[in-house]
Design a protein around this motif. Structure first.
Motif, PDB file in Angstrom:
ATOM      1  N   UNK A  18       0.850  -1.192   0.000  1.00  0.00           N
ATOM      2  CA  UNK A  18       0.000   0.000   0.000  1.00  0.00           C
ATOM      3  C   UNK A  18       0.884   1.240   0.000  1.00  0.00           C
ATOM      4  N   UNK A  19       0.399   2.336  -0.568  1.00  0.00           N
ATOM      5  CA  UNK A  19       1.160   3.589  -0.518  1.00  0.00           C
ATOM      6  C   UNK A  19       1.371   4.040   0.932  1.00  0.00           C
ATOM      7  N   UNK A  20       2.499   4.655   1.196  1.00  0.00           N
ATOM      8  CA  UNK A  20       2.843   5.098   2.550  1.00  0.00           C
ATOM      9  C   UNK A  20       1.791   6.049   3.118  1.00  0.00           C
ATOM     10  N   UNK A  21       1.232   6.918   2.293  1.00  0.00           N
ATOM     11  CA  UNK A  21       0.176   7.836   2.751  1.00  0.00           C
ATOM     12  C   UNK A  21      -1.005   7.056   3.330  1.00  0.00           C
ATOM     13  N   UNK A  22      -1.361   5.954   2.698  1.00  0.00           N
ATOM     14  CA  UNK A  22      -2.475   5.146   3.182  1.00  0.00           C
ATOM     15  C   UNK A  22      -2.099   4.431   4.480  1.00  0.00           C
ATOM     16  N   UNK A  23      -0.868   3.947   4.600  1.00  0.00           N
ATOM     17  CA  UNK A  23      -0.432   3.349   5.867  1.00  0.00           C
ATOM     18  C   UNK A  23      -0.484   4.370   7.005  1.00  0.00           C
ATOM     19  N   UNK A 143      -5.275   7.011  -8.275  1.00  0.00           N
ATOM     20  CA  UNK A 143      -5.475   5.990  -7.251  1.00  0.00           C
ATOM     21  C   UNK A 143      -6.176   6.673  -6.080  1.00  0.00           C
ATOM     22  N   UNK A 144      -7.133   5.994  -5.428  1.00  0.00           N
ATOM     23  CA  UNK A 144      -7.936   6.664  -4.411  1.00  0.00           C
ATOM     24  C   UNK A 144      -8.271   5.763  -3.220  1.00  0.00           C
ATOM     25  N   UNK A 145      -8.681   6.414  -2.137  1.00  0.00           N
ATOM     26  CA  UNK A 145      -9.249   5.776  -0.949  1.00  0.00           C
ATOM     27  C   UNK A 145     -10.128   6.833  -0.283  1.00  0.00           C
ATOM     28  N   UNK A 160     -12.849  11.769  -0.433  1.00  0.00           N
ATOM     29  CA  UNK A 160     -12.103  10.937  -1.367  1.00  0.00           C
ATOM     30  C   UNK A 160     -10.701  11.525  -1.475  1.00  0.00           C
ATOM     31  N   UNK A 161      -9.698  10.678  -1.287  1.00  0.00           N
ATOM     32  CA  UNK A 161      -8.297  11.121  -1.348  1.00  0.00           C
ATOM     33  C   UNK A 161      -7.651  10.544  -2.590  1.00  0.00           C
ATOM     34  N   UNK A 162      -7.010  11.397  -3.362  1.00  0.00           N
ATOM     35  CA  UNK A 162      -6.225  10.959  -4.512  1.00  0.00           C
ATOM     36  C   UNK A 162      -4.782  10.786  -4.055  1.00  0.00           C
ATOM     37  N   UNK A 163      -4.172   9.730  -4.488  1.00  0.00           N
ATOM     38  CA  UNK A 163      -2.788   9.455  -4.140  1.00  0.00           C
ATOM     39  C   UNK A 163      -1.861   9.982  -5.234  1.00  0.00           C
ATOM     40  N   UNK A 164      -0.661  10.391  -4.852  1.00  0.00           N
ATOM     41  CA  UNK A 164       0.275  10.869  -5.876  1.00  0.00           C
ATOM     42  C   UNK A 164       0.661   9.733  -6.827  1.00  0.00           C
TER      43      UNK A 164
END
Length: 166
Positions: A18-23, A143-145, A160-164
């Protein structure tokens, strides 16, 4: 109560992790929701270890080991908010009415499968949320969560968060 909502992670097939932002969001969350398509059990183990509370279901890409540990539909009461989680809800056309019939005693239904973010409300008041995918955007621009808060039985601050780009 702070929620982090994800689906369709497909780890390690679409991403190694998973992307670090999501962790970081997982570390801050009271509840982590995953709407299926984990692909391998290692991510389930890691999310269980790093989450205060994890609510998850299996998806169509999840094999016997994940299906043995996860339900097809998960149900939870979050401070009075009635939540259900499922991987697939069928076609977009008619989704609200169909889900309102299938989940009549639910306030919020989280689903995945399409990798397309979705936020709508059925006539019954059922809120439907799809966080997209943090690792496999398919035809989506990002990519989103999702994150949200639960207060007094109500879902608030759904974002809704967009990932880089990776």
């Amino acid at each position: 109560m702070r929620l982090v909502i994800m689906s369709d992670t497909h780890v390690p097939k679409r991403a190694r992790d998973l992307p670090e932002q999501l962790w970081r969001e997982v570390a801050r969350a009271d509840v982590v929701v995953h709407a299926g398509d984990w692909v391998e059990v290692a991510l389930l183990d890691e999310l269980e270890a790093r989450s205060r509370r994890l609510i998850g279901v299996y998806g169509n890409n999840d094999g016997p080991e994940l299906r043995a540990r996860l339900p097809e539909v998960a149900w939870a009461d979050l401070a009075g908010l009635r939540l259900a989680v499922v991987h697939e809800t069928g076609p977009a056309k008619g989704r609200e009415a169909r889900c309102a019939r299938e989940y009549p005693d639910v306030d919020v239904l989280v689903f995945g499968h399409s990798h397309i973010p979705w936020d709508s409300v059925a006539e019954s008041g059922l809120r439907l949320l799809n966080p997209g995918s943090p690792t496999d955007r398919r035809r989506q621009p990002e990519h989103t969560y999702l994150t949200a808060r639960v207060r007094s039985g109500r879902l608030e601050q759904v974002e809704l968060h967009a990932l880089p780009p990776r």
